[in-house]
Scaffold this motif. Structure first.
Motif, PDB file in Angstrom:
ATOM      1  N   PHE A 171      16.205  45.263  67.974  1.00  0.00           N
ATOM      2  CA  PHE A 171      15.296  44.824  66.924  1.00  0.00           C
ATOM      3  C   PHE A 171      15.617  43.428  66.396  1.00  0.00           C
ATOM      4  CE2 PHE A 171      18.651  47.381  64.980  1.00  0.00           C
ATOM      5  CZ  PHE A 171      19.141  46.534  63.998  1.00  0.00           C
ATOM      6  N   GLU A 172      16.748  42.815  66.811  1.00  0.00           N
ATOM      7  CA  GLU A 172      17.076  41.477  66.365  1.00  0.00           C
ATOM      8  C   GLU A 172      18.155  40.884  67.266  1.00  0.00           C
ATOM      9  OE1 GLU A 172      18.802  41.435  62.457  1.00  0.00           O
ATOM     10  OE2 GLU A 172      20.451  42.742  63.011  1.00  0.00           O
ATOM     11  N   ASP A 173      18.175  39.566  67.328  1.00  0.00           N
ATOM     12  CA  ASP A 173      19.281  38.820  67.933  1.00  0.00           C
ATOM     13  C   ASP A 173      20.089  38.256  66.779  1.00  0.00           C
ATOM     14  OD1 ASP A 173      18.635  39.031  70.790  1.00  0.00           O
ATOM     15  OD2 ASP A 173      16.851  37.858  70.257  1.00  0.00           O
ATOM     16  N   ALA A 174      21.337  38.712  66.643  1.00  0.00           N
ATOM     17  CA  ALA A 174      22.101  38.422  65.438  1.00  0.00           C
ATOM     18  C   ALA A 174      23.418  37.726  65.761  1.00  0.00           C
ATOM     19  CB  ALA A 174      22.367  39.708  64.657  1.00  0.00           C
ATOM     20  N   VAL A 175      23.932  37.047  64.742  1.00  0.00           N
ATOM     21  CA  VAL A 175      25.273  36.472  64.772  1.00  0.00           C
ATOM     22  C   VAL A 175      25.913  36.787  63.413  1.00  0.00           C
ATOM     23  CG1 VAL A 175      24.331  34.232  64.070  1.00  0.00           C
ATOM     24  CG2 VAL A 175      26.626  34.360  65.009  1.00  0.00           C
ATOM     25  N   PHE A 176      27.126  37.319  63.457  1.00  0.00           N
ATOM     26  CA  PHE A 176      27.792  37.785  62.239  1.00  0.00           C
ATOM     27  C   PHE A 176      28.952  36.853  61.900  1.00  0.00           C
ATOM     28  CE2 PHE A 176      25.799  41.483  64.155  1.00  0.00           C
ATOM     29  CZ  PHE A 176      25.200  42.103  63.069  1.00  0.00           C
ATOM     30  N   TRP A 177      28.965  36.335  60.656  1.00  0.00           N
ATOM     31  CA  TRP A 177      30.073  35.549  60.119  1.00  0.00           C
ATOM     32  C   TRP A 177      30.923  36.427  59.201  1.00  0.00           C
ATOM     33  CZ3 TRP A 177      25.903  32.387  61.476  1.00  0.00           C
ATOM     34  CH2 TRP A 177      26.212  31.157  62.034  1.00  0.00           C
ATOM     35  N   THR A 178      32.004  35.874  58.733  1.00  0.00           N
ATOM     36  CA  THR A 178      32.749  36.561  57.682  1.00  0.00           C
ATOM     37  C   THR A 178      31.884  36.619  56.435  1.00  0.00           C
ATOM     38  OG1 THR A 178      33.742  34.517  56.857  1.00  0.00           O
ATOM     39  CG2 THR A 178      34.931  35.701  58.613  1.00  0.00           C
ATOM     40  N   ASP A 179      32.185  37.558  55.533  1.00  0.00           N
ATOM     41  CA  ASP A 179      31.364  37.696  54.324  1.00  0.00           C
ATOM     42  C   ASP A 179      31.409  36.437  53.479  1.00  0.00           C
ATOM     43  OD1 ASP A 179      31.126  40.189  55.359  1.00  0.00           O
ATOM     44  OD2 ASP A 179      31.657  41.261  53.521  1.00  0.00           O
ATOM     45  N   ALA A 180      32.583  35.829  53.384  1.00  0.00           N
ATOM     46  CA  ALA A 180      32.712  34.635  52.550  1.00  0.00           C
ATOM     47  C   ALA A 180      31.904  33.477  53.117  1.00  0.00           C
ATOM     48  CB  ALA A 180      34.187  34.248  52.436  1.00  0.00           C
ATOM     49  N   ARG A 181      31.977  33.273  54.446  1.00  0.00           N
ATOM     50  CA  ARG A 181      31.230  32.185  55.058  1.00  0.00           C
ATOM     51  C   ARG A 181      29.728  32.431  54.958  1.00  0.00           C
ATOM     52  NH1 ARG A 181      30.437  27.008  55.880  1.00  0.00           N
ATOM     53  NH2 ARG A 181      29.635  26.486  57.979  1.00  0.00           N
ATOM     54  N   ALA A 182      29.267  33.669  55.148  1.00  0.00           N
ATOM     55  CA  ALA A 182      27.849  33.990  55.023  1.00  0.00           C
ATOM     56  C   ALA A 182      27.349  33.742  53.608  1.00  0.00           C
ATOM     57  CB  ALA A 182      27.603  35.434  55.442  1.00  0.00           C
ATOM     58  N   ALA A 183      28.191  34.039  52.611  1.00  0.00           N
ATOM     59  CA  ALA A 183      27.786  33.815  51.217  1.00  0.00           C
ATOM     60  C   ALA A 183      27.618  32.334  50.921  1.00  0.00           C
ATOM     61  CB  ALA A 183      28.814  34.439  50.285  1.00  0.00           C
ATOM     62  N   ARG A 184      28.443  31.477  51.539  1.00  0.00           N
ATOM     63  CA  ARG A 184      28.282  30.041  51.324  1.00  0.00           C
ATOM     64  C   ARG A 184      27.056  29.502  52.066  1.00  0.00           C
ATOM     65  NH1 ARG A 184      33.929  30.258  51.869  1.00  0.00           N
ATOM     66  NH2 ARG A 184      33.828  29.586  54.049  1.00  0.00           N
ATOM     67  N   LEU A 185      26.785  30.048  53.245  1.00  0.00           N
ATOM     68  CA  LEU A 185      25.620  29.601  54.007  1.00  0.00           C
ATOM     69  C   LEU A 185      24.311  30.051  53.377  1.00  0.00           C
ATOM     70  CD1 LEU A 185      26.868  30.241  57.660  1.00  0.00           C
ATOM     71  CD2 LEU A 185      26.724  28.063  56.460  1.00  0.00           C
ATOM     72  N   SER A 186      24.293  31.237  52.773  1.00  0.00           N
ATOM     73  CA  SER A 186      23.082  31.773  52.146  1.00  0.00           C
ATOM     74  C   SER A 186      23.474  32.479  50.855  1.00  0.00           C
ATOM     75  CB  SER A 186      22.388  32.749  53.105  1.00  0.00           C
ATOM     76  OG  SER A 186      21.230  33.281  52.513  1.00  0.00           O
ATOM     77  N   PRO A 187      23.524  31.760  49.733  1.00  0.00           N
ATOM     78  CA  PRO A 187      24.031  32.348  48.475  1.00  0.00           C
ATOM     79  C   PRO A 187      23.193  33.515  47.965  1.00  0.00           C
ATOM     80  CG  PRO A 187      23.981  29.939  48.372  1.00  0.00           C
ATOM     81  CD  PRO A 187      23.237  30.324  49.599  1.00  0.00           C
ATOM     82  N   ALA A 188      21.887  33.535  48.212  1.00  0.00           N
ATOM     83  CA  ALA A 188      21.029  34.588  47.656  1.00  0.00           C
ATOM     84  C   ALA A 188      21.335  35.930  48.316  1.00  0.00           C
ATOM     85  CB  ALA A 188      19.562  34.239  47.843  1.00  0.00           C
ATOM     86  N   ILE A 189      21.342  36.996  47.494  1.00  0.00           N
ATOM     87  CA  ILE A 189      21.560  38.347  48.000  1.00  0.00           C
ATOM     88  C   ILE A 189      20.202  38.944  48.361  1.00  0.00           C
ATOM     89  CG2 ILE A 189      22.497  40.624  47.507  1.00  0.00           C
ATOM     90  CD1 ILE A 189      24.237  39.321  45.349  1.00  0.00           C
ATOM     91  N   ASP A 190      19.964  39.107  49.643  1.00  0.00           N
ATOM     92  CA  ASP A 190      18.668  39.648  50.078  1.00  0.00           C
ATOM     93  C   ASP A 190      18.575  41.142  49.813  1.00  0.00           C
ATOM     94  OD1 ASP A 190      17.774  37.167  51.095  1.00  0.00           O
ATOM     95  OD2 ASP A 190      18.999  37.468  52.887  1.00  0.00           O
ATOM     96  N   GLN A 191      19.645  41.860  50.123  1.00  0.00           N
ATOM     97  CA  GLN A 191      19.669  43.307  49.960  1.00  0.00           C
ATOM     98  C   GLN A 191      21.079  43.729  49.597  1.00  0.00           C
ATOM     99  OE1 GLN A 191      16.265  44.252  53.316  1.00  0.00           O
ATOM    100  NE2 GLN A 191      18.245  43.608  53.921  1.00  0.00           N
ATOM    101  N   LEU A 192      21.170  44.877  48.958  1.00  0.00           N
ATOM    102  CA  LEU A 192      22.467  45.374  48.502  1.00  0.00           C
ATOM    103  C   LEU A 192      22.581  46.840  48.887  1.00  0.00           C
ATOM    104  CD1 LEU A 192      24.921  44.354  46.735  1.00  0.00           C
ATOM    105  CD2 LEU A 192      23.850  45.595  44.847  1.00  0.00           C
ATOM    106  N   VAL A 193      23.629  47.168  49.652  1.00  0.00           N
ATOM    107  CA  VAL A 193      23.905  48.560  50.001  1.00  0.00           C
ATOM    108  C   VAL A 193      24.798  49.147  48.922  1.00  0.00           C
ATOM    109  CG1 VAL A 193      24.920  50.121  51.684  1.00  0.00           C
ATOM    110  CG2 VAL A 193      23.693  48.077  52.457  1.00  0.00           C
ATOM    111  N   VAL A 194      24.397  50.280  48.362  1.00  0.00           N
ATOM    112  CA  VAL A 194      25.135  50.910  47.272  1.00  0.00           C
ATOM    113  C   VAL A 194      25.525  52.322  47.708  1.00  0.00           C
ATOM    114  CG1 VAL A 194      25.131  51.536  44.830  1.00  0.00           C
ATOM    115  CG2 VAL A 194      23.747  49.598  45.625  1.00  0.00           C
ATOM    116  N   VAL A 195      26.796  52.638  47.642  1.00  0.00           N
ATOM    117  CA  VAL A 195      27.277  53.986  47.944  1.00  0.00           C
ATOM    118  C   VAL A 195      27.380  54.726  46.612  1.00  0.00           C
ATOM    119  CG1 VAL A 195      29.076  55.367  49.022  1.00  0.00           C
ATOM    120  CG2 VAL A 195      28.556  53.094  49.913  1.00  0.00           C
ATOM    121  N   ALA A 196      26.249  55.327  46.215  1.00  0.00           N
ATOM    122  CA  ALA A 196      26.177  56.009  44.927  1.00  0.00           C
ATOM    123  C   ALA A 196      24.995  56.956  44.944  1.00  0.00           C
ATOM    124  CB  ALA A 196      26.046  54.992  43.783  1.00  0.00           C
TER     125      ALA A 196
END
Length: 832
Positions: A171-196
């Motif tokens: 369903f997608e061609d993806a590339v995964f960075w570390t969480d910190a690097r991804a946050a700097r590249l795209s500061p906005a939070i598109d979605q949030l997974v909550v375990v609750a």
């Protein structure tokens, strides 16, 4: 009577075979389309792809909800908002959370639709490592198999090293960075997974929205920007482009519905014509029965009973063919990416019932009129009518044909006077030709003799008797000529009308683009659009004036209940006026400001100076003044707003106009250098228009080709069956020609020439129908202020005529050759 008819059926097996095949094929096609259509109506809900392992997913709401009397209308927001940091902190108090970010990535040798994510969200798909390890530093990534572990790749976010790969989930061609690097590249939070607990999450979201939304916002229904809490199957709304498969199903539904409707029309038309001709050629048999004392009612009941038996057998066979053909057809749709990967047939049974009873009804309807006419003649008139055709146009047929023709012309004129844009809609230009096709077919006895004499005028004056005999045979056998020409008329009319209309509309849209574009260069963006720094570099190129625009959308409520979406562009009015020429009917582009909008005449309100309430791309409700109004055109003019009314929109196109005296080649090179870091392409205006020339959508093109293929297949069967029947009846005529001194080759050439003439008659009538429909489309474009030419698909018409001619010649010459094998004298001495 029925016993006599059944005992004589052996001598009429050609008639029954032709009718049986035509009807069985029609029922089979209707069954296939019906089963596919039923599958689209009862398709299973798609399961989540990115987050099937996530308990709860929270995302900014991308659905606009507007309350209306009696319910609610919804629309897709062009720029949904992100999850705010404050909401993320509140939800973190309920349980572990994982922030998801999605941003476009350009990589050397990578897919064009490459998307980046933080590695922590990979577990919710779930993605698992096939090779390597997880990323640990800013320049390390994991890919979905499009690059090998250990590769060093350049990206628009800097060079990276592939340290691991995961399986491609489709369903997608993806590339995964570390969480910190991804946050700097795209500061906005598109979605949030909550375990609750989902209830607790919804309560927290509701409280956060109530606490943070201003009172003015809360007071306006439909303006409040909500957050969606997704659980269970609803988590699919967090997938990339979650509506793509629903839209694909709608496209398949439209394709099958159109194909099924045209299949039904063509099958009714061709099968009824075949049955009617089969009954008409038995006039001598009916004449003898009437002379022997048979009543009109007995003859009618005999013919209806034969049609009933044949209809039951052919319809049952057709349903069986459809049961085997539908899975193959559905597999084709999936393999060609016209339907989702999981699309499959259901267990619906109503298509079988609909196809069976439709086939039976067609069989009965095809013989009713002809049998009624055959039963009405008196015994003394029956033999005379059996010897030659005295009247092929009955008052009822003339009245019905004239009424349908008048209805077609009146509705066409009404559409041109009231709503010309309706003639450009797919449903209209597919269904409208059918009215004229039936009208011309009913009136064909009036057209056959004039067309035959017109087409055969020159051949009839050539040396020898062949041309004259071909003309007179075709003109004398009006019923036979009409029966053969009818299926050719259907196919040629459909090919000319459908392909001609789509080609004409594409040419009209291309003409609109040429008329509106006054720029010398157009710069298109790669994934993610142009960042402000790139725009400033382009603006700094000497000798240029630029207009940077962004794609957005606005919604407007019309007629009190309808929520209408209009694609829009966010523009700088002054810059747009220098690089574009909008088709304005009132107002001025330079009057556009942050409190106004440019609309088209399609809008319910389209008066300059009036105020219209709209919902912007992010769901904000705002009252805007109409600054200018554009013509409707072909329907793609959209709307224009300023960037202030397109929050979240990213510039994706820059039009460039050269200053007087500027060197176009040097400026183009400088523009390319300035746009390269953002993945922009610099094209001349001519090349950009050539690359973006409008074309027919793939599903629409496939549907049209499917419709025309069905029509052509039907035409071949109908031509073959009718000509075999007609040629078999002319055995004595052919034998007389042999006795008169004609050679075998001359007789066969005469038969072939007559077949070609009849096909030309049908093609000419079909071309008249196509010309009438295309004239209506061209008139509509003129009323909509679109200057473009009429496109006639001569190649498709020629190919259709060639296919029909080949089938007709073979179906006439082969039976004629077999008839001549027994000897001319024997044939001449036979009595029917």
């Amino acid at each position: 009577m029925l016993t006599i008819a059944l005992r004589t059926a052996r001598a009429r097996w050609v008639t029954f075979v032709g009718s049986f095949v035509a009807l069985a094929l029609g029922v089979g096609l209707i069954t296939t389309m019906g089963l596919g259509l039923a599958a689209t109506l009862d398709a299973p809900q798609r399961l989540p792809e990115r987050f099937p392992q996530a308990p709860v997913v929270v995302k900014g709401d991308d659905v606009l909800r507007v309350p209306v009397p009696g319910g609610e209308r919804t629309g897709k927001l062009a720029h949904p908002g992100p999850v705010t940091p404050e909401l993320a902190r509140r939800l973190a108090s309920l349980g572990p959370t994982t922030e998801d970010r999605s941003f476009p990535v350009r990589a050397e040798g990578g897919p064009k639709d490459l998307v980046g994510h933080p590695w922590s969200v990979a577990a919710f798909a779930p993605y698992t490592l096939d090779t390597g390890r997880v990323p640990r530093s800013d320049d390390e990534v994991v890919t979905t198999g499009w690059a090998r572990t250990g590769a060093r790749i350049g990206t628009d976010h800097g060079p990276v090293t592939v340290v691991g790969t995961v399986a491609d989930r489709g369903f997608e061609d993806a590339v995964f960075w570390t969480d910190a690097r991804a946050a700097r590249l795209s500061p906005a939070i598109d979605q949030l997974v909550v375990v609750a607990d989902p209830t607790a999450v919804r309560d927290a979201v509701r409280d956060a929205m109530r606490d943070t939304a201003p009172d003015a916002v809360r007071a306006l229904p439909g303006q409040e920007s909500e957050v969606r809490v997704l659980t269970g199957r609803d988590r699919r709304h967090a997938d990339p482009d979650p509506e793509r498969e629903r839209e694909a199903l709608l496209a398949v539904n439209a394709l099958l519905g159109t194909a099924g409707g045209v299949t039904g029309f063509v099958s009714v038309f061709v099968v009824a014509s075949t049955f009617a001709f089969a009954v008409a050629r038995r006039r001598k048999e009916f004449a003898l029965l009437r002379t022997a004392g048979a009543t009109p009612g007995q003859i009618r009941r005999t013919v209806v009973a034969e049609a009933l038996l044949l209809g039951v057998a052919a319809s049952a066979t057709g349903c069986l063919l459809g049961a085997y053909g539908a899975p193959v057809f559905v597999s084709y749709l999936v393999d060609e990416d016209l339907a989702p990967r999981w699309f499959t047939l259901g267990d619906a049974t109503w298509p079988y019932h609909a196809a069976f009873w439709a086939g039976l009804l067609v069989a009965l309807a095809g013989v009713v009129a002809a049998s009624w006419r055959a039963g009405r003649v008196a015994p003394t008139e029956a033999l005379r009518e059996a010897a030659f055709e005295t009247r092929s146009m009955t008052p009822g047929r003339l009245l019905l044909g004239a009424a349908l023709l008048l209805a077609g012309l009146v509705t066409l004129a009404h559409a041109l006077l009231t709503d010309p844009s309706d003639l450009l809609h797919r449903k209209t230009y597919i269904s409208r030709p059918m009215l004229f096709i039936v009208a011309f077919a009913l009136l064909s006895p009036l057209l056959v003799r004039p067309l035959v004499r017109l087409i055969a005028w020159l051949p009839a004056r050539l040396p020898g008797a062949s041309g004259m005999l071909i003309r007179e045979n075709a003109a004398a056998g009006v019923r036979r000529t009409g029966a053969v020409a009818a299926p050719v008329l259907v196919t040629v009319a459909l090919a000319g009308s459908l392909l001609g209309t789509t080609a004409t509309l594409n040419e009209a849209k291309a003409a609109e683009i040429r008329q509106r574009t006054t720029a010398d260069h157009v710069i298109t963006a790669g994934p993610g659009g142009f960042d402000p720094a790139t725009i400033e570099r382009i603006r700094a190129v000497p000798g240029t004036e630029i207009s940077a625009t962004a794609a957005t959308a606005v919604h407007v409520q019309e007629e009190g209940t309808a929520l209408i979406r209009s694609d829009a562009r966010a523009v700088d009015p002054a810059a747009l006026a220098r690089t574009a020429r909008l088709p304005l009917t009132a107002g001025s582009v330079t009057d556009l400001d942050d409190d106004s909008v440019i609309v088209t005449e399609e809008w319910e309100r389209h008066t300059v100076g009036s105020t219209v309430e709209v919902w912007l791309g992010d769901g904000t409700r705002k009252a805007l003044r109409i600054a200018a109004v554009m013509s409707i055109g072909t329907g793609g003019n959209g709307a224009y707003v300023t960037p202030a009314n397109a929050p979240g929109a990213t510039v994706d196109r820059i039009d460039v106009r050269l200053a007087p005296g500027a060197d176009g080649r040097a400026v183009g090179a400088a523009l390319a250098e300035a746009a390269r870091p953002a993945g922009g392409r610099v094209l001349t205006a001519d090349r950009w228009m050539a690359e973006n020339r409008p074309g027919t959508r793939r599903t629409t093109r496939t549907g049209l080709l499917l419709v025309l293929g069905i029509a052509l297949l039907y035409t071949g069967i109908a031509l073959a069956g009718t000509l075999v029947m007609a040629t078999s009846d002319r055995a004595r005529d052919l034998a007389v020609l042999r006795l008169a001194g004609a050679t075998r080759g001359q007789v066969l050439r005469l038969v072939a020439g007559e077949s070609l003439l009849v096909v030309l008659v049908g093609a000419s009538a079909g071309t008249l129908v196509a010309a009438l429909n295309l004239a209506g489309v061209r008139a509509a474009l003129g009323l909509l202020h679109v200057r473009s030419g009429l496109v006639v698909p001569w190649d498709a018409l020629a190919a259709t005529f060639g296919a029909c001619a080949a089938v007709a010649v073979a179906a006439a010459v082969v039976p004629a050759a077999l008839c001549l094998r027994r000897g001319a004298v024997e044939r001449a001495g036979e009595r029917d």
